[in-house]
Design an enzyme around this catalytic site. Sequence first.
Site, PDB file in Angstrom:
ATOM      1  N   GLU A   1      40.849  30.106  38.228  1.00 56.12           N
ATOM      2  CA  GLU A   1      39.871  29.044  38.292  1.00 56.12           C
ATOM      3  C   GLU A   1      39.992  28.352  39.790  1.00 56.12           C
ATOM      4  O   GLU A   1      39.336  27.839  40.274  1.00 56.12           O
ATOM      5  CB  GLU A   1      40.475  28.025  37.312  1.00 56.12           C
ATOM      6  CG  GLU A   1      40.415  28.376  35.816  1.00 56.12           C
ATOM      7  CD  GLU A   1      38.811  28.916  35.588  1.00 56.12           C
ATOM      8  OE1 GLU A   1      37.783  28.271  36.180  1.00 56.12           O
ATOM      9  OE2 GLU A   1      38.753  29.759  34.716  1.00 56.12           O
ATOM     10  N   GLU A  57      32.795  35.750  39.393  1.00 51.08           N
ATOM     11  CA  GLU A  57      33.812  35.923  38.594  1.00 51.08           C
ATOM     12  C   GLU A  57      34.589  37.183  39.382  1.00 51.08           C
ATOM     13  O   GLU A  57      35.989  37.011  39.298  1.00 51.08           O
ATOM     14  CB  GLU A  57      33.450  36.372  37.210  1.00 51.08           C
ATOM     15  CG  GLU A  57      32.683  35.299  36.385  1.00 51.08           C
ATOM     16  CD  GLU A  57      33.793  34.258  36.336  1.00 51.08           C
ATOM     17  OE1 GLU A  57      35.125  34.471  36.124  1.00 51.08           O
ATOM     18  OE2 GLU A  57      33.410  33.034  36.645  1.00 51.08           O
TER      19      GLU A  57
END
Length: 292
Positions: free
Chosen positions: A131, A180
């Site tokens: 994150e 990602e």
Amino acid sequence: MGVNPVPLLGLKADQFRHPLDRQATNNLKQFPGFDFAIRSLLGSVTEQFFYMENISSSILVGEQQLPWLHKLLLDACATLDLEVPQLYVRQNPVPNAYTMAMRGKQPFIMMHTALLDLLEPAEIQAVIAHELGHLKCEHGVYLTLANLIVLASNQLPLPWGPLVTQGLQSQMMTWVRCAEFSCDRAALLATQDPQITMSVMMKLCGGSPQLAKQLNLDAFIAQARAYDAASQTDLGGMLKEMQTAQRTHPLPVLRAKEIDRWASTAEYQNLVVKHSTIGYTKSRTTGEWWNW
């Protein structure tokens, strides 16, 4: 499994950004008025809304609240050379985590309780670092637009015609999957142990609090390599494209295979060695949301 990560002082996002992320970002920048339009849709009201939502319905992690989890956050930020965002924990049966920072202010990470129940501390730190990768890579504007298009494009007056919006949605779905991969690299850089990051993929793919300790990482890595080999044929490649086209994230086996590959490269090894032996003044980097 597990090492003592060394701080990567002076680490810059472009030094680990995945090539697919870089290419997809450049493609998005071809849309005129891209950044201006999304920033115009967001404002201080949105930022304040999420702050009020978090502070009223979640647990704010800190020195006096879940200090072990707070330390994982601090250590990951120190390793990635990043300022510390807020970290919240929310009751939710779906294992997940996401990050948000409107206009680069009040960045926060949200973690669901189901995810904490599923993972070991080192794996939780890998998720936190993933994150943080969104913040480090400044994914903010693009991920905000992805949410608006995917979740609410029918209700919001986007500044493009329907054909352009349809094309933009396709580009956004591609971009979020590519982004990602960069964040998975951030997870690896923070833990400096590829098995930790790949173990997270394995547990998200087919784990539960009861099954997690029974899963075999070597078998999962072999499974990832088998999928990669199967997708090399014309038919396999077509089926792979069909599987991923509407997903917001790459398939877990592909993410594991990519980490397995990058961890063995000179690029990764040199990056760790270089930044563990030099010192710079810490710089501020911000980003935006998306799920683990």
